[in-house]
Design a protein around this motif. Structure first.
Motif, PDB file in Angstrom:
ATOM      1  N   LYS A  82      38.745 -21.914  -5.950  1.00 30.19           N
ATOM      2  CA  LYS A  82      38.791 -22.273  -7.366  1.00 30.19           C
ATOM      3  C   LYS A  82      39.856 -21.441  -8.041  1.00 30.19           C
ATOM      4  CE  LYS A  82      33.909 -23.436  -7.906  1.00 30.19           C
ATOM      5  NZ  LYS A  82      34.036 -24.881  -7.960  1.00 30.19           N
ATOM      6  N   GLY A 138      49.029 -23.159  -6.855  1.00 26.91           N
ATOM      7  CA  GLY A 138      48.759 -24.361  -6.071  1.00 26.91           C
ATOM      8  C   GLY A 138      49.751 -24.568  -4.934  1.00 26.91           C
ATOM      9  N   SER A 139      50.872 -23.858  -4.968  1.00 22.15           N
ATOM     10  CA  SER A 139      51.873 -24.076  -3.929  1.00 22.15           C
ATOM     11  C   SER A 139      51.621 -23.200  -2.706  1.00 22.15           C
ATOM     12  CB  SER A 139      53.271 -23.787  -4.486  1.00 22.15           C
ATOM     13  OG  SER A 139      53.425 -22.397  -4.695  1.00 22.15           O
ATOM     14  N   LEU A 140      50.654 -22.286  -2.793  1.00 23.90           N
ATOM     15  CA  LEU A 140      50.349 -21.437  -1.640  1.00 23.90           C
ATOM     16  C   LEU A 140      49.597 -22.241  -0.576  1.00 23.90           C
ATOM     17  CD1 LEU A 140      49.057 -18.132  -3.275  1.00 23.90           C
ATOM     18  CD2 LEU A 140      51.363 -18.698  -2.532  1.00 23.90           C
ATOM     19  N   ALA A 141      49.702 -21.787   0.668  1.00 20.53           N
ATOM     20  CA  ALA A 141      48.894 -22.380   1.730  1.00 20.53           C
ATOM     21  C   ALA A 141      47.422 -22.044   1.455  1.00 20.53           C
ATOM     22  CB  ALA A 141      49.313 -21.834   3.082  1.00 20.53           C
ATOM     23  N   LEU A 142      46.540 -22.856   2.019  1.00 16.09           N
ATOM     24  CA  LEU A 142      45.119 -22.681   1.726  1.00 16.09           C
ATOM     25  C   LEU A 142      44.638 -21.268   2.054  1.00 16.09           C
ATOM     26  CD1 LEU A 142      42.799 -24.260   0.586  1.00 16.09           C
ATOM     27  CD2 LEU A 142      42.135 -24.884   2.893  1.00 16.09           C
ATOM     28  N   LYS A 163      49.309 -29.553  -0.354  1.00 11.11           N
ATOM     29  CA  LYS A 163      50.376 -29.063   0.525  1.00 11.11           C
ATOM     30  C   LYS A 163      49.811 -28.503   1.824  1.00 11.11           C
ATOM     31  CE  LYS A 163      53.290 -28.299  -3.375  1.00 11.11           C
ATOM     32  NZ  LYS A 163      53.391 -27.533  -4.594  1.00 11.11           N
ATOM     33  N   VAL A 164      48.520 -28.648   1.990  1.00  6.18           N
ATOM     34  CA  VAL A 164      47.888 -28.075   3.177  1.00  6.18           C
ATOM     35  C   VAL A 164      47.638 -29.178   4.208  1.00  6.18           C
ATOM     36  CG1 VAL A 164      45.954 -26.719   3.990  1.00  6.18           C
ATOM     37  CG2 VAL A 164      46.748 -26.449   1.653  1.00  6.18           C
ATOM     38  N   GLU A 220      35.827 -31.161 -12.765  1.00  7.13           N
ATOM     39  CA  GLU A 220      36.991 -30.639 -12.059  1.00  7.13           C
ATOM     40  C   GLU A 220      38.007 -31.746 -11.945  1.00  7.13           C
ATOM     41  OE1 GLU A 220      37.319 -27.564 -10.801  1.00  7.13           O
ATOM     42  OE2 GLU A 220      35.294 -26.783 -10.941  1.00  7.13           O
TER      43      GLU A 220
END
Lengths: 599, 253, 345
Positions: free
Chosen positions: A436, A496-500, B21-22, C344
């Motif tokens: 989140k 949001g552009s980071l890897a999970l 993006k994952v 959400e």
């Protein structure tokens, strides 16, 4: 820095506009300014806070009617006679009245969820509109005329070209205040309202208060716009404050783009110009008079929502060459003092305890008589197959949910009836199984949200940027925690552009920013590569040595077995085993739970 | 044990799925022959549910899905249902406030729409397969127990007479006895010639009933082979528990 | 207030309430199946009433041209999509059928001497013109947004309403209209005068509500719509597509809206923009039902009609204020009781 030039060009244009443009155009610009002020509040409310309001026009009406009544009534009631027909004092009364009404309506409706909130705004929007029309002291449907012009230090603003400057100075001030507010500690809490309320509460943010703040600000912007409108027109009647105008304001916000404060200007401008143009041309095409522009507006909004739900502003920004855009990062001053830290408990001290915790959902028992304890300087893992009830247990421990039976005790206090915000304040911090975070905010700002409770400066000082020192301290802490977890290279990237996997690590940094003594981690290693897992294990070990208590839910057994001190295994909502990693690995019940029974 | 034909009913090539993006699936190839029971196993988060969702069209994907001699790329759910693909999703997705019987009847919605009125017969077959559902046919689906819900979900999917039935973690949250019961039904169905793609975490049970198996790990196929061979492969267990060698010693003892 | 006035007000309240109940049911139906709050429902009401009035006055109504225009756009989109994938013969036939229907309606409206036809036929013709607008509206405005957040749907719904009010002005002009009552004369029951239109409205409303109930309880198509409302993904997995469900519910809503318009046209003068306030009162009923419960919504809607009628007597100026302020406590009550799930995005 090129965007400064754009702003400068805009300012020069505004300064010269009344001097060179014909009166008609200046009047249009006045309207654009008045509308933009209302729309700005709506952008704050809808675009940033995620709350849709159709009732803004009613607040405009409040501001307008207050000043109309106070400046035209011959015999004011005794308790209002001090205003003495002064528009400026009427503004003061209007603001106070609007604030009171907004607080009341906000208290009633801001807790509404989902669709109920916009429907609620429609309800009070309509009610206030009819009220303006029915009160005979307000001139009924014919309205009130003969309002005085404003005067400013003896300068009479009796012409469109003169009041123009007042309108636009107020609008630009409002834009400045709004941007300041959004780039602050309070602003981060506000920006978390859209899609991150649960998370924000866990970081100690009072989300209801944040909602109220922006609701109030947007109502006040609307009331000020109404006051200006009344003295520009020098006449008021109920029509411009009805629901259809409330809808128009929302349309302006959506067409301009609710993602940026400048969308207010674009939306108000485009819609006002378009309306003028359509009102000139459509009757010629249709062959009769009427408000046919509504057809175009309606279809335009539908088309926008289908094709470009972000509005026109983002499209305009794309047209501007890259080097002209704002690329300046938030500056972090390394020389400010560190934030003060809470004293950590003694190692081995009992911090968190579950006593016979049972959670039932209808007939389903998700947790049955679960017991566990967590001590300072210890890492405890909660494991079990899918659907074993780990997440439910996690929610009981972090006070997101309340047990049906039994209780959770944190630092000697029962969590019964405590909100996740209170628990956060007591020193518990957590991450989430489904990450989140606020994907369009920078990594740094996301993490700084974790330190929310460690700052104290409020909305007023944020709006005027009087809290820069504290803000720097918060940002410094956020940067420190990010470097500590290994995300120091990504401070200004969009989260949001980071890897999970990195997003999970970001959540740990955010949790650490809250300076906790108990850290609850929900699947921290999921999606990490081997090297990253090792780094995470090292970090957790170090935190443990500092005296933190860490509880984690995790599926990666390699990671768990090499890291933790103790393990609790769950299946079907119950504890089936507890012990050191090597004991768990040889426990036949655990094997069966994971792989299915042998026949 | 091999009564399947040699015709490929489902052939998935280079299937990829990304959440934002994952990447959740990175190029899956999978084949299922008519009449086969194929299982996809693997630890939590390996991408098993994502795989089924992508094949069904619930999630957008890239890559080619060849089903019953037709090619699809990121298809619509309804299209594949119309072509005879059935899915029992992990969350069951029952119509909880409607009766058990209505749930089943709705499974035959497309048949009804196309004018096929023989679904009554299928309904009778399903009731004889799951007598519990017959007993509870007037009850609301939301009042059923976990095992009964799973039976209802399977029964509902079978009402459309699918060419291929895909099941996502049918044993999830079920007690061992009920799990065994459900798996017995899969064996029955397979004997009747229904093709099944079974996604399971419970590797031992799945490998016992399946013809062929794929092991998924980290969004990729880590291993594949005839189920009987994989059942005895220690590496499968390793992907699950990620344990050190001593664990396998324990298992072999 | 004496008994006679009370019965008169009661009659008014009941007739309005019956109409609001029909609208509340349509709103609920559309909302549960598609998540859309159908604000433009009110325009179906006014279109129904004004078309009926135009027919009775022997004016060629212009709604058929709107139908033809929208059908043409709809069909062009169909063909465009077909061209991009592959040509499907049955789908082409469907497209041709839709276009043929619209042309047929244009023909009927222009070659029949409408004012001379029986009233029942006029009503059927009005419905035949308006009902197809429902699915077309879904297709053009909402279908491309099937996965959008609920609030975007609300905004599009409002925008559609705004556009349709403009279209209403264009088609019917700013003058209001009334139609002839279904039958003359009233009844006398004891010393109470009953208006015949009142009985018509109540009777037709009850018949419509009961047949809806039967359709949803007994037919597989009705069950399919309910299933979509209960579990969208579950329904899709049975091949019940949201597009099918959306078009079907919009058709029903257009039908119920237009029917309401035809029913009240003899007793109220309606203008091109009267629909909004009428449908909002239906919304009040639907909200009282928590946007879930059909029976409570229907009862709530009748209550709204009653409150409106009686506040007309005591405080006529404050009628609208009373009705719309009343919904706030219900909103709060419903919001408290609804399972709060964070929106959400």
């Amino acid at each position: 820095m090129k965007h400064r030039y754009l702003i400068a060009i805009g300012l020069v244009f505004l300064t010269l506009a009344p001097l060179v443009l014909p009166t008609y155009q200046v009047t249009l610009l006045n309207y654009i300014g008045l509308y933009a002020l209302v729309v700005l509040g709506l952008i704050l409310l809808t675009g940033v806070g995620g709350m849709t309001s159709f009732g803004q026009a009613a607040f405009v009406g409040l501001g307008a009617y207050t000043t109309a009544y106070l400046t035209t009534t011959e015999q004011l009631p005794a308790w209002l006679s001090w205003t003495a027909g002064s528009p400026w004092l009427a503004l003061l009364v209007g603001i106070t009245l609007t604030a009171a009404v907004a607080l009341f309506l906000g208290a009633l409706t801001l807790r509404l969820s989902g669709h109920y909130l916009p429907l609620g705004t429609i309800a009070w929007g309509i009610s206030l509109y009819y009220l303006f029309g029915t009160m005979s002291s307000m001139g009924g449907h014919t309205g009130i005329s003969g309002l005085p012009s404003l005067s400013f230090f003896g300068l009479l603003l009796d012409k469109g070209e003169k009041i123009f400057y007042l309108i636009w100075v107020i609008l630009l001030l409002a834009i400045w205040i709004t941007s300041n507010l959004l780039n602050s500690r309070e602003g981060r809490a506000i920006r978390a309202l859209k899609g991150g309320q649960l998370m924000a509460e866990s970081m100690g943010v009072n989300t209801f208060r944040s909602k109220m703040v922006i609701f109030l600000i947007s109502a006040l912007f609307a009331a000020i716009s109404g006051w200006l409108y009344a003295h520009t027109q020098r006449f008021v009647n109920p029509t411009p404050f009805g629901l259809h105008m409330g809808i128009d304001y929302l349309f302006m916000a959506l067409i301009g783009g609710v993602g940026s404060v400048w969308g207010a200007l674009v939306g108000a401008g485009v819609l006002t110009m378009l309306k003028q143009w359509l009102q000139d041309w459509l009757p010629l095409i249709m062959g009769s008079n009427g408000q046919y522009e509504t057809i175009v507006f309606g279809l335009l909004i539908v088309f926008m929502m289908q094709r470009s739900p972000g509005g026109l502003w983002p499209l305009l920004v794309k047209l501007v060459p890259m080097r002209w855009r704002i690329q300046q990062h938030i500056l972090i001053n390394e020389n400010v003092d560190n934030l003060s830290r809470r004293p950590l408990p003694e190692k081995g001290e009992l911090l968190l305890e579950a006593h016979d915790v049972t959670r039932r959902f209808g007939g389903l028992v998700a947790n049955n008589k679960m017991n566990l304890s967590l001590h300072a300087g210890e890492v405890l893992a909660l494991i079990g197959p899918n659907g074993a009830g780990k997440s439910t247990m996690f929610n009981q421990l972090s006070a997101v949910d309340t047990p049906s039976d039994g209780e959770v005790i944190f630092m000697g206090t029962s969590l019964q009836g405590k909100s996740s915000r209170q628990v956060a304040n007591m020193g518990m911090s957590r991450t989430f199984q489904h990450v989140k975070l606020l994907p369009t905010m920078t990594v740094l700002e996301n993490v700084a949200l974790g330190a929310h409770m460690r700052g104290s400066k409020g909305v007023m000082s944020a709006a005027l940027h009087r809290e820069r020192e504290e803000e720097q301290r918060l940002l410094k802490e956020a940067k420190y925690q990010l470097e500590r977890v290994g995300l120091g290279d990504h401070l200004y990237a969009e989260a949001g552009s980071l890897a999970l996997g990195q997003q999970r690590i970001l959540e740990i940094a955010r949790a650490l920013c809250a300076d906790p003594c108990v850290l609850l981690l929900d699947e921290p290693a999921a999606g990490l590569r081997f090297k990253e897992k090792q780094a995470l294990a090292q970090l957790l070990t170090k935190l443990k040595e500092e005296g933190l208590a860490i509880l984690l839910v995790e599926h990666d057994m390699d990671f768990v077995m090499n890291l933790v001190d103790r393990i609790v295994v769950m299946e079907f909502g119950e504890k089936i085993a507890e012990g050191k990693p090597e004991e768990i690995q040889t426990n036949p019940a655990v094997l069966e739970a994971y792989l299915g029974g042998e026949e | 044990m091999n009564q399947s034909s040699n015709i490929d009913l489902l052939k998935v090539s280079d299937l990829k799925v990304a959440y934002g993006k994952v990447n959740a699936l990175t190029g899956i190839d999978l084949t299922l022959k008519e009449g086969q029971l194929v299982t996809v196993i693997g630890p939590n988060g390996a991408g098993k549910t994502t795989l089924l969702s992508a094949i069904m069209g619930v999630l957008p994907s890239s890559g080619i899905i060849r089903f019953d001699d037709k090619e699809f790329t990121s298809p619509e759910v309804e299209t594949l249902v119309g072509h005879g693909l059935g899915l029992v999703p992990e969350k069951r997705e029952l119509f909880t406030s409607m009766s058990v019987q209505d749930n089943l009847l709705l499974g035959a919605f497309l048949r009804y729409r196309k004018g096929d009125k023989t679904y009554d017969k299928t309904l009778a077959e399903i009731y004889s397969l799951f007598p519990r559902l017959w007993e509870r046919r007037q009850q609301q689906a939301g009042t059923l127990s976990g095992g009964e819900r799973q039976m209802l979900a399977i029964g509902r999917a079978m009402m459309s007479k699918p060419k291929l039935l895909m099941l996502d973690e049918p044993s999830l949250g079920l007690a061992p006895l009920i799990t065994r019961e459900i798996f017995r039904i899969f064996s029955d169905l397979r004997r009747q010639g229904v093709s099944i793609l079974l996604v399971e975490q419970n590797a031992r049970a799945a490998l016992r009933v399946a013809d062929y198996a794929y092991v998924l790990e980290g969004g990729q196929v880590a291993m594949q082979g005839p189920a009987a061979e994989l059942a005895n492969d220690p590496k499968v267990i390793e992907t699950y528990l990620g344990l050190a060698n001593k664990h396998q010693e324990l298992l072999s003892s | 207030m004496n008994f006679q006035i009370a019965t008169l007000l009661g009659q008014d309240g009941l007739t309005n309430g019956a109409i609001y109940a029909l609208l509340a049911l349509s709103i609920l139906l559309v909302f549960t199946v598609t998540r859309i709050l159908l604000i433009p429902l009110g325009e179906f009401v006014t279109f129904g009433a004004l078309t009926m009035a135009a027919i009775q006055m022997g004016k060629a109504p212009v709604l058929e041209w709107l139908l033809l225009l929208l059908t043409t756009i709809d069909c062009s989109l169909d063909i465009y999509q077909q061209a991009r994938t592959r040509i499907d013969k049955t789908k082409l036939q469907k497209t041709a059928l839709k276009l043929g229907y619209a042309l047929l309606m244009v023909g009927l409206m222009h070659y029949l001497n409408l004012a001379e036809t029986p009233m029942f036929f006029q009503a059927v013709l009005t419905l035949c013109l308006i009902v197809p607008l429902g699915p077309i509206m879904y297709r053009l405005f909402f279908q491309p947004l099937a996965d959008a957040p609920a609030l975007v749907l609300l905004i599009v719904s409002i925008a559609t309403h705004v556009a349709m009010v403009g279209v209403g002005l264009l088609l019917f002009g700013p003058e209001g209209a009334r139609t002839q009552p279904f039958s003359d004369s009233g009844f006398r029951l004891g010393n109470v005068m009953l208006k015949s239109q009142t009985l018509w409205i109540i009777l037709v409303s009850i018949v419509l509500i009961v047949s809806l109930f039967i359709a949803f309880e007994r037919t597989l198509y009705g069950k399919a719509l309910r299933a979509t409302a209960v579990n969208r993904m579950g329904a899709r997995l049975q091949g019940i597509s949201p597009v099918f469900a959306g078009k079907a519910t919009f058709a029903l809503a257009a039908f119920l809206g237009a029917a309401s318009g035809i029913l009240i046209a003899p007793i109220t003068t309606l203008y091109y923009d009267s629909g909004f306030i009428i449908s909002l009162k239906g919304f009040v009923g639907a909200i009282i039902g928590g946007l879930i419960s059909y029976p409570i919504a229907a009862i709530g809607a009748v209550a709204v009609g009653m409150i409106e009628a009686f506040s007309m007597f005591w405080a006529s100026n404050y009628k609208e204020i009373i009705v719309f302020t009343l919904i706030i406590p219900f909103l709060i009550w419903r919001s408290m009781n609804s399972q709060h799930v964070e929106d959400e995005e």
